[in-house]
Enzyme design. Structure first.
Site, PDB file in Angstrom:
ATOM      1  CB  SER A  42      16.639  35.258   3.252  1.00  0.00           C
ATOM      2  OG  SER A  42      16.857  34.937   1.683  1.00  0.00           O
ATOM      3  CG  ASP A 190      16.003  38.712   2.243  1.00  0.00           C
ATOM      4  OD1 ASP A 190      16.258  38.350   3.586  1.00  0.00           O
ATOM      5  OD2 ASP A 190      15.838  38.667   1.315  1.00  0.00           O
TER       6      ASP A 190
END
Length: 331
Positions: A42, A190
């Site tokens: 991320s 993610d």
């Protein structure tokens, strides 16, 4: 003049809290650390990519200080509809924000340093950058670019910006990336869903230089929407997404991993606080800088090797290998 210290870096995911990581990097640079490889999830993937592209902490600080993070939350006409827009966006696109603005932003920054595809950041056929994403279609962690061979793709020809875009796709907030390959389609979200802090990603190798991790530390978890009495479906969904993205911040590390981790205090800063005030952003950067300073005051790589590596290196390698096999699900 002090000699340079070669090391490798691993960055945790944590949204806007990555500002603190940049502060910590500034401290390491002042102590002459140079990064040979980097990995991240991320926001950690963003930082890892930019560091491997050649950006210094001072450059990153300037970029962050001038950045309007609200622009990352790019919404189309449907998502802007009052009250029901967010729900419509989720059910239609599986996320409120397109992520297009972010991908163009990171692509432009990388291109300024001559980085487009992973081949531009490879050495002897091996990428110096590892980006973590999550394939929710095949229910597996994906290490980019390495695992692209499982999808029949050439790792070197894959876009670094696209890989990072996959890694930052916080569920519900950003649309997942629809990854089409010759045998099918996978939805990538993610990396924090499967591995928010890949501290052991380089442990399979015969490491002769330090691997330093950068992780966020908060005393308390963020208050949930449902704890405030909001029990509508949207609040429920966002609490699920928040729980996934926040979980690893409070996950206990082994003594080995804690010893090589810089803990960056992020009290009072939410990972999705894209409207963070300039003063708060500056304070977070400073907190990261001093976290780096505190770590380096006591860090001794030779002592670390003596305490952990020599006796347990084979054990760690075997455990990592088994873990990767269990996690892998080939298309």
């Amino acid at each position: 003049m002090n000699s340079f210290v070669k090391a490798e870096a691993v960055f945790e995911g944590g949204g806007i809290r990555g500002i603190g990581t940049v502060g910590a990097l500034k401290s390491f640079e002042e102590h002459n650390y140079i990064w040979q490889r980097a990995a991240g999830t991320s926001v950690g993937a963003i930082i890892a990519a930019l560091v491997m592209a050649g950006y210094k902490a001072e450059e990153l600080e300037k970029i962050l200080s001038e950045m309007d993070f609200i622009k990352f939350l790019d919404k189309d006409s449907v998502n802007r509809i009052p009250v029901v827009g967010a729900a419509l966006g989720i059910f239609r696109d599986k996320g409120i924000c397109s992520g297009d603005y972010f991908e163009n932003w990171i692509k432009e920054l990388l291109e300024k340093k001559g980085i487009i595809n992973f081949k531009d950041i490879m050495e002897k056929g091996e990428s110096k950058l590892k980006v973590i994403a999550s394939d929710i279609t095949l229910k597996r962690k994906v290490v980019l670019p390495d695992d692209l061979v499982d999808y029949g793709e050439d790792p070197g020809e894959f876009s670094v910006a696209k890989a990072v875009r996959m890694s930052i796709s916080i569920p519900l907030y950003f649309k997942p990336v629809e990854f089409k390959y010759k045998d099918g389609v996978s939805y990538m979200v993610d990396g924090g869903v499967t591995c928010n802090y890949p501290i052991d990603i380089f442990d399979m190798d015969n490491i002769k230089i330090p691997i330093i991790g950068f992780k966020f530390k908060a005393k308390e978890k963020d208050e949930s929407l449902t704890s405030k009495g909001k029990n509508d479906p949207m609040s429920f969904l966002f609490d699920i997404a928040s729980t996934m993205s926040e979980y690893s911040i409070y996950k206990e590390l082994s003594a080995r991993d804690a010893a090589r981790t810089v803990f960056i205090p992020v009290e009072g800063v939410k990972s999705t606080e894209f409207n963070i005030a300039k003063e708060k952003s500056a304070a977070l950067y400073t907190a990261g800088y001093y976290a780096g300073e505190r770590f380096l005051e006591v860090w001794d790589f030779k002592d670390y090797q003596k305490r952990f590596r020599r006796k347990n290196n084979v054990k760690f390698a075997v455990n990592s290998f088994i873990g990767n096999l269990l996690n892998r699900k080939t298309p």
